[in-house]
Design a protein around this motif. Structure first.
Motif, mmCIF file in Angstrom:
data_model
loop_
_atom_site.group_PDB
_atom_site.id
_atom_site.type_symbol
_atom_site.label_atom_id
_atom_site.label_comp_id
_atom_site.label_asym_id
_atom_site.label_seq_id
_atom_site.Cartn_x
_atom_site.Cartn_y
_atom_site.Cartn_z
ATOM 1 N N THR A 87 0.828 -1.207 0.000
ATOM 2 C CA THR A 87 0.000 0.000 0.000
ATOM 3 C C THR A 87 0.862 1.257 0.000
ATOM 4 N N ALA A 101 1.263 4.009 -3.127
ATOM 5 C CA ALA A 101 0.929 5.415 -2.864
ATOM 6 C C ALA A 101 2.113 6.323 -3.171
ATOM 7 N N ALA A 161 2.647 6.655 -6.985
ATOM 8 C CA ALA A 161 1.606 7.490 -7.597
ATOM 9 C C ALA A 161 1.826 8.966 -7.275
ATOM 10 N N ILE A 162 2.132 9.259 -6.030
ATOM 11 C CA ILE A 162 2.316 10.662 -5.623
ATOM 12 C C ILE A 162 3.534 11.265 -6.304
ATOM 13 N N ILE A 164 -2.930 15.413 -5.794
ATOM 14 C CA ILE A 164 -2.726 13.967 -5.752
ATOM 15 C C ILE A 164 -2.795 13.422 -4.328
ATOM 16 N N GLU A 165 -2.361 14.196 -3.349
ATOM 17 C CA GLU A 165 -2.402 13.707 -1.969
ATOM 18 C C GLU A 165 -3.845 13.502 -1.518
ATOM 19 N N THR A 191 -5.307 10.556 -3.393
ATOM 20 C CA THR A 191 -4.799 9.298 -2.829
ATOM 21 C C THR A 191 -5.529 8.943 -1.542
ATOM 22 N N ILE A 220 -9.212 7.826 -2.443
ATOM 23 C CA ILE A 220 -9.264 6.496 -3.078
ATOM 24 C C ILE A 220 -8.881 5.407 -2.082
ATOM 25 N N SER A 221 -7.803 5.639 -1.336
ATOM 26 C CA SER A 221 -7.353 4.603 -0.387
ATOM 27 C C SER A 221 -8.363 4.403 0.730
ATOM 28 N N ILE A 261 -0.676 5.224 4.063
ATOM 29 C CA ILE A 261 -0.883 6.294 3.081
ATOM 30 C C ILE A 261 -0.341 7.611 3.635
ATOM 31 N N ILE A 286 2.746 9.935 2.194
ATOM 32 C CA ILE A 286 2.650 11.383 1.938
ATOM 33 C C ILE A 286 3.790 12.120 2.632
#
Length: 731
Positions: free
Chosen positions: A272, A276, A279-280, A300-301, A304, A307-308, A447, A451
């Motif tokens: 996970t 993340a 993607a970020i 995007i944060e 994310t 979605i998560s 997640i 970040i």
């Protein structure tokens, strides 16, 4: 009365002008002559009445103070709504979207419930609108401050203190509700105390305190703090539970424990976090590449997190795969609570460190944006603003805040023009706290860790400073390295103190070991430069011009005197010692001659003369004083120069020790028949020397000159006059 005063001033000015006019254009003025001609004013001594005198309370004074402490009253009435409001709304919305994931993540970093991150993204941001002077700073949670707070919560309120047994069995678990309540109480106290420090320093006009944190020190400290942040989040990336370490070397103990527990990694949590982070990073790079084409960065944060959270809720990641989630996030605002003052004694040092570091980051960012956009940031008011945000926020369960570079850059790039953008951002967070926050209870902690780690990228880029400093300044490089190592090894609080101490020591060492040089004149100019660095600089015959690159005070003045004697090319102390021995020998010879003369006189009076008595006849007439012995008459070597000029242009102050050593310099060189002059002495230093009783009948202001060239011209003139007098005496 005013007319009389004006007439008197006119007469004084006219007299000074006439005095200057009657002097030959080439005549050199010493400081004594200059004081007479230019009519130097006596230094003003503050009286008790002036010290106790208070400014009158008037409407204009009250208005000025009100505008100073509430800057929004000055700019808000003149706010250009049509030009600025659309940009502030877009900017505030963009920054508010960033506040949401960062607030949750940095609360986790501080060891607190996620909702405290939302509170810290609302109250201080809203308050800054009233008190702040920077238009582009985005205040709120910041990674470095959060990890400093996290180290305190781990050490003062460890999880081990809240272990409870499960249903009467021997199995123990952490009572997170009680632990979180205790930690919130502790952090609220730290935040209030941090605010008190900042407000007090601001009111005392101590905004300059941040100058003791040099740029290499701050950048190195934040880089080392980023390493602490990274290591602290590895447990959430790998999904392992760790013991809480605090104090020196805690970073290394945590990292070693993580390595030992790698076999226990929760694969679901790791996957996970990796997905993340990838993607970020990709979307952030796209945001950077297409910044000119995008109206606002892709959030995007936030995407994310949404979605998560949806996937976690739908698949039930916590129950099926053991992936740790945020848990309950209460909705609504809480009533203010008075902090626990019993903690003050335990956290006072840490609170001061947080206050200084938070302000240093905030003011440095504020000045960058102010310089770029052409407005002024009041450093003392920024300190007060940050302090009030922390002080008042502490009553509402906020943790200490600073400025985030990433959010501030977004606020600027999306069209933010004023502090109103912060109000819009705080309203976005307010809606989240009231209505949306509770929906994120199933958000995986991995997640938030992802970040946090991705946002450290900018700070890790500061490692490039090493190459830059290696080329530009090795002392700053040492400060960078020592700060980094000390912060890693000694933890954030002790490391900061050690770094500041080392930074100040480098200043002391540099003043103790300045560059000493002999100056020479550039041909056909009045410019004097180091003879070792300039080929065309030639020493003035018979004159040594000495310069130090530092001021003079107790720690370096003896080194200054030693360097002067060494640069002069002769062993001054040895020559003085030889002169004393020669004078002692001469005195014995004179006494012996006087005794022989007295005996001869007595013999002549008795009509007898002693046979074989060698008497040294004195050339002087009876009763006349013998000439003063010189190095030549004593048969001692003479220096190859007859004058020394001390260039005081770098000297900004002197103390009692340096005045004493300077007197000794004059005395020692006079002993070997060398005159000492001082050039380019600032008036403030001259006043300090007057108060320190430097001047006497032997040392007067006629030995001081406004420039090196004036001193050289004076010495050359004196030499010419002396040679003329000697030729006249011979004739």
């Amino acid at each position: 009365m005013e007319a009389v005063a004006g007439t008197r001033e006119g007469r004084v000015a006219k007299a000074a002008e006439m005095a200057l006019r009657h002097r030959a254009p080439h005549e050199v003025l010493s400081e004594a002559d200059l004081e007479e001609v230019a009519q130097r004013k006596p230094p003003a001594e503050p009286s008790l009445r002036s010290c106790l005198k208070k400014p009158r309370c008037s409407a204009s004074t009250a208005k000025s103070l009100l505008f100073r402490f509430l800057p929004f009253l000055r700019w808000l009435p003149r706010y250009p709504v049509k030009d600025w409001l659309p940009g502030d709304i877009a900017s505030g919305f963009s920054v508010g979207i960033m506040h949401l994931p960062q607030g949750l993540a940095y609360a986790l970093l501080a060891g607190l419930p996620p909702v405290t991150g939302l509170y810290s993204s609302f109250y201080p941001v809203f308050l800054y609108f009233f008190f702040g002077t920077s238009r582009h700073n985005s205040v709120g949670p910041f990674a470095v401050i959060s990890v400093m707070i996290g180290s305190l919560t781990d050490s003062l309120v460890p999880s081990e203190n809240f272990l409870t047994f499960v249903n009467g069995t021997n199995i123990t678990i952490v009572d997170e509700e009680r632990r979180d309540a205790a930690r919130v109480e502790l952090v609220a106290t730290i935040t209030v105390l941090t605010g008190i420090f900042q407000v007090a320093l601001g009111l005392l006009q101590f905004g300059f305190v941040v100058t003791y944190l040099s740029d290499p020190l701050v950048r190195s400290y934040t880089t080392a703090a980023s390493v602490h942040v990274l290591v602290s989040q590895l447990k959430n990336v790998f999904g392992v539970s760790l013991a809480e370490h605090s104090g020196p070397l805690s970073l290394f103990m945590t990292f070693i424990e993580i390595c030992k527990k790698l076999p226990e990694t929760n694969v679901g949590t790791l996957v996970t976090a990796i997905i993340a982070m990838v993607a970020i990073i990709i979307v952030k790079e796209l945001n950077h590449k297409f910044a000119a084409k995008l109206p606002m960065p892709i959030p995007i944060e936030l995407i994310t997190i949404i979605i998560s959270t949806g996937i976690s809720y739908g698949v039930n990641l916590n129950a099926k795969f053991g992936i740790s989630v945020v848990g309950n996030i209460p909705s609504g605002l809480k009533a203010p609570v008075v902090p626990n003052f019993s903690y003050f004694g335990q956290v006072v040092g840490n609170a001061f460190a947080i206050a200084v570091v938070g302000y240093a980051i905030c003011i440095s960012l504020g000045k960058i944006f102010a310089l770029k956009h052409g407005y002024k940031v009041d450093s003392n008011q920024e300190l007060i603003a940050l302090g009030l945000c922390n002080f008042l926020g502490g009553f509402f369960q906020c943790f200490a805040i600073s400025c985030s570079m990433s959010r501030s850059l977004v606020q600027e790039s999306t069209g933010g023009n004023s502090q109103l953008a912060g109000v819009i951002a705080s309203l976005v967070i307010l809606v989240t706290i009231l209505k949306i926050g509770e929906l994120f209870r199933d958000l995986p902690k991995a997640i938030l860790a992802a970040i946090i780690i991705v946002n450290l990228k900018g700070m890790f880029k500061q490692f490039k400073d090493l190459r830059t400093l290696w080329k530009s300044n090795r002392v700053d490089l040492m400060v960078w390295i020592v700060t980094f190592v000390a912060t890693l090894m000694l933890n954030l609080d002790i490391g900061l103190g050690a770094s500041v101490a080392f930074g100040l020591l480098t200043v002391i060492f540099r003043t103790q070991l300045p560059h000493y040089s002999l100056l020479g004149r550039i041909s056909d100019t009045e410019v004097y430069r180091d003879v070792d660095e300039y080929q065309m600089a030639q020493e003035v015959p018979g004159v040594k011009i000495f310069r130090s690159s530092s001021t003079l005070y107790f720690a370096n003045v003896e080194l200054y005197a030693d360097a002067l004697k060494k640069k002069s090319g002769i062993n001054v102390d040895r020559l003085i010692e030889k002169k004393k021995k020669a004078l002692k020998k001469l005195k014995k010879q004179q006494k012996k001659a006087e005794k022989a003369k007295a005996k001869r006189k007595k013999d002549m009076e008795d009509g007898t003369k002693g046979p074989g008595v060698a008497v040294i006849e004195l050339s002087e007439a009876e009763g006349s004083t013998p000439p003063k012995p010189t190095l030549r008459s004593l048969g001692l070597p003479q220096p190859g120069f007859h004058a020394v000029i001390l260039d005081f242009s770098p000297v900004s102050f002197v103390d009692t020790v340096s005045i004493k050593i300077l007197k000794n310099i004059f005395r020692d060189f006079n002993e070997i028949e060398v005159d000492v002059f001082i050039a380019c002495c600032p008036v403030s230093v001259l006043a300090q020397m007057e108060r320190g009783n430097f001047f006497s009948s032997a040392i007067t202001k006629h030995s001081f000159f406004p420039s090196v060239h004036d001193a050289v011209v004076h010495i050359s003139g004196e030499q010419r006059r002396a040679s003329v007098e000697r030729r006249g005496t011979r004739m």
